[in-house]
Design a protein around this motif. Structure first.
Motif, mmCIF file in Angstrom:
data_model
loop_
_atom_site.group_PDB
_atom_site.id
_atom_site.type_symbol
_atom_site.label_atom_id
_atom_site.label_comp_id
_atom_site.label_asym_id
_atom_site.label_seq_id
_atom_site.Cartn_x
_atom_site.Cartn_y
_atom_site.Cartn_z
ATOM 1 N N SER A 161 83.637 106.366 -39.944
ATOM 2 C CA SER A 161 83.016 107.620 -39.513
ATOM 3 C C SER A 161 84.028 108.741 -39.385
ATOM 4 C CB SER A 161 82.308 107.409 -38.163
ATOM 5 O OG SER A 161 81.228 106.529 -38.285
ATOM 6 N N ARG A 164 84.934 110.152 -42.691
ATOM 7 C CA ARG A 164 83.846 110.955 -43.250
ATOM 8 C C ARG A 164 83.627 112.257 -42.496
ATOM 9 N NH1 ARG A 164 78.568 107.547 -43.368
ATOM 10 N NH2 ARG A 164 77.765 109.496 -44.260
ATOM 11 N N SER A 165 84.369 112.453 -41.414
ATOM 12 C CA SER A 165 84.137 113.617 -40.551
ATOM 13 C C SER A 165 85.036 114.797 -40.859
ATOM 14 C CB SER A 165 84.314 113.221 -39.077
ATOM 15 O OG SER A 165 83.293 112.330 -38.679
ATOM 16 N N GLU A 224 79.788 121.364 -44.390
ATOM 17 C CA GLU A 224 79.611 120.175 -45.222
ATOM 18 C C GLU A 224 79.454 118.901 -44.388
ATOM 19 O OE1 GLU A 224 81.994 120.128 -48.945
ATOM 20 O OE2 GLU A 224 82.854 121.995 -48.175
ATOM 21 N N ASP A 225 79.027 119.060 -43.154
ATOM 22 C CA ASP A 225 78.816 117.916 -42.260
ATOM 23 C C ASP A 225 77.742 116.985 -42.825
ATOM 24 O OD1 ASP A 225 78.520 116.180 -40.130
ATOM 25 O OD2 ASP A 225 78.263 117.750 -38.630
ATOM 26 N N GLU A 226 78.064 115.691 -42.898
ATOM 27 C CA GLU A 226 77.104 114.697 -43.367
ATOM 28 C C GLU A 226 76.263 114.124 -42.237
ATOM 29 O OE1 GLU A 226 79.138 111.598 -45.494
ATOM 30 O OE2 GLU A 226 80.541 113.007 -46.435
ATOM 31 N N PHE A 227 76.703 114.317 -40.985
ATOM 32 C CA PHE A 227 76.025 113.704 -39.842
ATOM 33 C C PHE A 227 75.066 114.674 -39.157
ATOM 34 C CE2 PHE A 227 80.185 111.465 -40.144
ATOM 35 C CZ PHE A 227 79.699 110.212 -40.484
ATOM 36 N N ARG A 229 73.521 118.053 -40.098
ATOM 37 C CA ARG A 229 73.379 118.976 -41.229
ATOM 38 C C ARG A 229 73.258 120.416 -40.750
ATOM 39 N NH1 ARG A 229 74.441 116.095 -46.003
ATOM 40 N NH2 ARG A 229 73.628 113.981 -45.753
ATOM 41 N N LYS A 251 83.713 119.528 -42.185
ATOM 42 C CA LYS A 251 82.638 118.555 -42.035
ATOM 43 C C LYS A 251 82.312 118.408 -40.556
ATOM 44 C CE LYS A 251 82.438 115.287 -45.244
ATOM 45 N NZ LYS A 251 82.787 114.097 -46.064
ATOM 46 N N HIS A 252 82.202 117.191 -40.043
ATOM 47 C CA HIS A 252 81.712 117.007 -38.684
ATOM 48 C C HIS A 252 82.731 117.416 -37.618
ATOM 49 C CE1 HIS A 252 78.963 115.584 -35.695
ATOM 50 N NE2 HIS A 252 79.789 114.645 -35.243
#
Length: 272
Positions: A161, A164-165, A224-227, A229, A251-252
């Motif tokens: 996680s 991906r953040s 560009e946050d995947e968690f 949006r 991102k996140h």
């Protein structure tokens, strides 16, 4: 001039809670809240924010460098909001500005909607409406999943996680720092308790109160946050009076991708 960042402790209801701080004691307090990460997410911007505020980035019980342990009952948004107010009282902080990331943003919204101690609010890649829990969190509602989760399991999941953040690749030392709290079973149980308590009703039910209060609020979002949006951030601005949105590259955890832009957006709002 940027201010140094120190780590300190305060006792709250018999538990030693840890927090990062920057700035002068005479300045208006800014409380900064985390969600499924810990106070480390705010570290890149605290030196800049310390120029204008007394920053207090709290670690909730069982998270980061704080002692204690959460169970699902004490990990709900209202329960954690009560812990934040107890910490503010212990620090001698009556009213304050407030920033929240991830589930910490849900706690911030609850405090803003249900009390009168918050002046201005910042939500950074926060939960909102029914944006949460994401599937990787929701599965911990199952007590058997929580009971079976080991230190090694959570470390592996948090590493994935965390990677991906951020847009940029965190260095080995940075990643190790982010993961360092989750090497003890009590902290694993606290994290899974927060996951188990994740419930969108806490952010849905307070929408009418937030609309009535129209608290000056800035959303700062890694687009560009995947968690969480960015569509939810745009919806918040459309539906909640007094809110605006600053989108940044990231991102996140946009404090790692665009620290200067995040700090400038927060400072511009708080000084507004």
């Amino acid at each position: 001039m940027e201010h140094p960042v120190d780590r300190r402790q305060i006792e709250v209801d018999g538990t030693e809670l840890s927090y990062l701080t920057s700035g002068h004691a005479r300045d208006r307090p800014l409380l900064l809240l985390h969600g499924t990460f810990w106070s480390r997410v705010w570290q890149p911007v605290l030196p800049a924010l310390g120029r204008i505020r007394r920053c207090i980035a709290l670690d909730l019980p069982g998270f980061g460098r704080s002692a204690g342990e959460l169970d699902p009952g004490r990990a709900s948004v209202p329960a954690l909001a009560r812990t934040v107010l107890d910490a503010a009282d212990a620090l001698g902080v009556e009213d304050f500005d407030l920033a929240g990331h991830d589930i910490g943003g849900g706690i911030a919204q609850h405090l803003a909607a249900t009390g009168d101690r918050v002046h201005r609010m910042v939500l950074m890649n926060s939960v909102a409406f029914d944006s949460w829990p994401v599937p990787a969190v929701e599965r911990f509602r199952d007590p058997e999943v929580r009971a079976a989760t080991t230190v090694e399991d959570l470390l592996e999941a948090r590493e994935a996680s965390t990677r991906r953040s951020t847009l940029r690749r965190l260095g080995d030392d940075e990643l190790a720092d982010y993961l360092s709290p989750w090497r003890e079973p009590t902290r694993v149980r606290s994290w899974t308790a927060m996951a188990a308590a994740a419930d969108p009703r806490w952010t849905l039910d307070i929408v009418p109160a937030l609309q009535r209060k129209a608290l000056p609020t800035r959303l700062v979002w890694g687009r560009e946050d995947e968690f969480q949006r960015i569509g939810f951030a745009r919806r918040y601005v459309e539906e909640i009076p007094g809110a605006d949105l600053v989108e940044v590259a990231g991102k996140h955890i946009p404090t790692e991708d665009s620290p200067r832009e995040v700090a400038d957006a927060i400072i511009g709002h708080l000084d507004g």
